[in-house]
Design a protein around this motif. Sequence first.
Motif, PDB file in Angstrom:
ATOM      1  N   TYR A 183       0.839  -1.188   0.000  1.00  0.00           N
ATOM      2  CA  TYR A 183       0.000   0.000   0.000  1.00  0.00           C
ATOM      3  C   TYR A 183       0.881   1.248   0.000  1.00  0.00           C
ATOM      4  CZ  TYR A 183      -3.868  -3.099   1.227  1.00  0.00           C
ATOM      5  OH  TYR A 183      -4.810  -4.094   1.223  1.00  0.00           O
ATOM      6  N   TRP A 187      -1.561   5.964   2.555  1.00  0.00           N
ATOM      7  CA  TRP A 187      -2.676   5.130   3.012  1.00  0.00           C
ATOM      8  C   TRP A 187      -2.329   4.469   4.338  1.00  0.00           C
ATOM      9  CZ3 TRP A 187      -3.886   0.264   4.508  1.00  0.00           C
ATOM     10  CH2 TRP A 187      -5.243  -0.082   4.511  1.00  0.00           C
ATOM     11  N   LEU A 188      -1.098   4.001   4.460  1.00  0.00           N
ATOM     12  CA  LEU A 188      -0.678   3.360   5.705  1.00  0.00           C
ATOM     13  C   LEU A 188      -0.748   4.353   6.863  1.00  0.00           C
ATOM     14  CD1 LEU A 188       2.388   1.332   4.397  1.00  0.00           C
ATOM     15  CD2 LEU A 188       0.137   0.436   5.017  1.00  0.00           C
ATOM     16  N   ALA A 190      -2.668   7.091   7.013  1.00  0.00           N
ATOM     17  CA  ALA A 190      -4.057   7.478   7.259  1.00  0.00           C
ATOM     18  C   ALA A 190      -4.830   6.382   7.986  1.00  0.00           C
ATOM     19  CB  ALA A 190      -4.743   7.820   5.936  1.00  0.00           C
ATOM     20  N   SER A 191      -4.451   5.123   7.750  1.00  0.00           N
ATOM     21  CA  SER A 191      -5.182   4.006   8.348  1.00  0.00           C
ATOM     22  C   SER A 191      -4.686   3.646   9.741  1.00  0.00           C
ATOM     23  CB  SER A 191      -5.069   2.775   7.440  1.00  0.00           C
ATOM     24  OG  SER A 191      -3.723   2.324   7.375  1.00  0.00           O
ATOM     25  N   TRP A 193      -1.852   2.161  10.389  1.00  0.00           N
ATOM     26  CA  TRP A 193      -1.238   0.838  10.285  1.00  0.00           C
ATOM     27  C   TRP A 193      -0.076   0.664  11.255  1.00  0.00           C
ATOM     28  CZ3 TRP A 193       3.801  -0.385   8.671  1.00  0.00           C
ATOM     29  CH2 TRP A 193       4.034  -1.747   8.458  1.00  0.00           C
TER      30      TRP A 193
END
Length: 241
Positions: A183, A187-188, A190-191, A193
Amino acid sequence: RTIALYRTTYTHVLQTRAWLPDRVGGVTWFGPHAAHGTCFVPVFAGCEAAPSALNVGNASTIDRGSAWWAHRFAHNLAQLKFKHAIEDVRAAQEKWETAGFALVDELSAGSGGAAGGDGETSTTYASPAALTAASEAHAAAVARAWWRLGDDLMVRYADGFVSPSMDDESGAGDALPGTAVGYPAWWLNASGWKDGPPPPPPPRKVPNGGGGEAAGVTRGRVEGRWNVDRRRRGGRRVVRA
């Protein structure tokens, strides 16, 4: 709203050229399935019948002769790694739609005929039979190309990897499956992770029947597996299959 919707049955664009005879001046550019994954093919107004590949498309049965199914098949496989796969789809669109433009130009050009009584040369255009045959052959070729595109997308993006294309002539296609693609960093972040998953919820408390034994609680699995029924029955626990 956008016309690029996955559940679209077909999209069409009408091309009209009043300076040409009706049979070649009117062209329907027909695109099966979703607009952003389709290949528009030309069907002349003078065709005696629509191309056979465009005539079939039963959603409940895969039909290898159906252009709609070819596009639906490839489009769904593109979801495996859409960011990458859409570039393969666009390359195929560019190739085959360019061929479609060339076909329209060729059949719209006409040819010089015999001189008339006034000394002017008449122009002869393709007959309805010729238009039908040309549209049929092109639509069939595009349908075959899209079935192959679906197979290629499966090879390239199965299991989360990005692998060489079946058409790669470098020999890389004979190697083991390709590169793992993770990813993107945004994205990592924002999530969340990096913080890992949240802790599991606490176990659910079972109501107490008063004597330390869970009353009326049944744990079981169906279809011939063990059923454990714990009940108060004369002070005994009954276990049955």
